[in-house]
Design a protein around this motif. Structure first.
Motif, mmCIF file in Angstrom:
data_model
loop_
_atom_site.group_PDB
_atom_site.id
_atom_site.type_symbol
_atom_site.label_atom_id
_atom_site.label_comp_id
_atom_site.label_asym_id
_atom_site.label_seq_id
_atom_site.Cartn_x
_atom_site.Cartn_y
_atom_site.Cartn_z
ATOM 1 N N VAL A 69 -116.458 26.683 87.706
ATOM 2 C CA VAL A 69 -117.021 26.424 86.412
ATOM 3 C C VAL A 69 -117.474 24.999 85.932
ATOM 4 O O VAL A 69 -116.902 24.125 86.329
ATOM 5 N N CYS A 70 -118.699 24.852 85.325
ATOM 6 C CA CYS A 70 -119.122 23.564 85.102
ATOM 7 C C CYS A 70 -118.410 22.977 83.930
ATOM 8 O O CYS A 70 -118.279 23.660 82.986
ATOM 9 N N PRO A 71 -118.048 21.657 84.060
ATOM 10 C CA PRO A 71 -117.352 21.121 82.943
ATOM 11 C C PRO A 71 -118.319 20.671 81.844
ATOM 12 O O PRO A 71 -117.716 20.527 80.759
ATOM 13 N N GLY A 72 -119.423 20.717 81.864
ATOM 14 C CA GLY A 72 -120.567 20.623 80.780
ATOM 15 C C GLY A 72 -120.961 21.413 80.190
ATOM 16 O O GLY A 72 -120.765 21.636 78.726
ATOM 17 N N CYS A 73 -121.533 22.686 80.589
ATOM 18 C CA CYS A 73 -121.882 23.915 79.922
ATOM 19 C C CYS A 73 -120.990 24.971 80.075
ATOM 20 O O CYS A 73 -121.359 26.074 79.322
ATOM 21 N N GLY A 74 -119.941 24.938 81.113
ATOM 22 C CA GLY A 74 -119.332 26.074 81.095
ATOM 23 C C GLY A 74 -119.760 27.393 81.979
ATOM 24 O O GLY A 74 -119.160 28.379 82.246
ATOM 25 N N ALA A 75 -120.900 27.225 82.780
ATOM 26 C CA ALA A 75 -121.413 28.189 83.341
ATOM 27 C C ALA A 75 -120.781 28.284 84.985
ATOM 28 O O ALA A 75 -120.053 27.213 85.220
#
Length: 310
Positions: A69-75
């Motif tokens: 899970v990307c910590p920036g955008c949540g993708a």
């Protein structure tokens, strides 16, 4: 009557016809039912049997791993990716770089790495030697403050004088080597730039001087000179103007300091840096002049001093 007999071509009479031959069975071989494995491998590549099942491909270890899970955008990103598919943010930046401690902390906490003890060895207690760096530094600071206390007020006063705006320092007395009628030395220090001092003799006036005194010592910083007869351009060229002045500053203890001032041949004020401590007397001597000639005197409209009271 017998009919004609049928004979087989190439077979003698009375011999039975040949029967088809069957393959010979190897010794010790038993009859095999349908579905049984053969006793010997079939012809073909060695180690390969027709009923051998193909091997399944190795399982992908990343197939069962949870998505990142990307910590920036949540993708969600596939395992093993470095950058996010949506915002290109670094997914696993790793641990932050170690911050180097300041120099004073490195000096205080400088220790040798501890060595591990061997198995079965009994560690000995060590006595730590007292650290003398910090107490010694404190003693040096206290000694510096103790010796600087008598000079602290002077240093603060000097800093205030250097950073503060200089004040006007009018002299208490002034005179000249000579003066033409109506143009005394006091005209150069009266605060009016349309009245001037001029020596009695005409010509270049080399050696003529103005001298002023102060009742209390002053710290001289700057000097302003209005050359000529006036600050107005139409009156400026009516008389000769000083081109070079020699400023001699006399201190309270009798020491002197000399500086040569070069003026421009133009009307208005001209400012110069003239510094001197404990100044009680200033003499301005004419060294050369502009526009000299017959019947023309060297004129100085105004002189001002700026500094601080000692």
């Amino acid at each position: 009557m017998r009919g004609p007999e049928r004979r087989t071509r190439g077979v003698p009479d009375g011999t039975p016809p040949p029967t088809p031959s069957t393959p010979a069975r190897p010794e010790g071989a038993a009859p095999r039912r349908p579905g049984d494995r053969p006793d010997s491998p079939p012809p073909g590549p060695a180690g390969r049997t027709p009923d051998t099942a193909p091997q399944a491909p190795p399982a992908n270890p990343a197939a069962n791993t949870a998505p990142v899970v990307c910590p920036g955008c949540g993708a969600e990103n596939a395992p093993g990716r470095t950058l996010c598919v949506r915002c290109a943010l670094l997914l696993n930046p790793g641990p932050p770089p170690a911050v180097r401690p300041p120099w004073w902390r490195r000096i205080i906490s400088r220790r040798r790495p501890r060595r591990g003890h061997e198995a079965g060895a009994r560690p000995r207690r060590r006595r730590r030697a007292p650290r003398l760096g910090v107490p010694l530094a404190l003693l040096l600071v206290l000694a510096a403050v103790w010796f600087a206390l008598p000079h602290l007020s002077g240093l603060l006063g000097l800093a205030k004088e250097e950073t503060g705006a200089p004040e006007s320092m009018p002299p208490t007395a002034c005179h000249g080597s000579s003066a033409a009628k109506g143009h005394a030395a006091g005209a150069a220090f009266d605060g009016f730039n349309n009245r001037y001092w001029a020596p009695e003799e005409t010509g270049d006036a080399a050696g003529e001087f103005l001298e002023c005194e102060f009742d209390t010592p002053v710290r001289m910083l700057k000097m302003v000179v209005f050359p000529g007869t006036s600050a107005r351009t139409d009156e400026f060229l009516t008389q000769a103007r000083p081109a070079r002045l020699v400023a001699e500053l006399t201190a309270k203890d009798g020491t002197t300091k000399t500086k040569t001032i070069r003026l421009k041949d133009q009307a208005g004020q001209q400012t110069f840096d003239v510094r001197g401590s404990q100044t009680v007397r200033v003499r301005l001597t004419v060294d050369s002049a502009y526009g000299t000639g017959k019947g023309r005197r060297v004129a100085v409209a105004e002189v001002e001093f700026f500094g601080h009271r000692s």
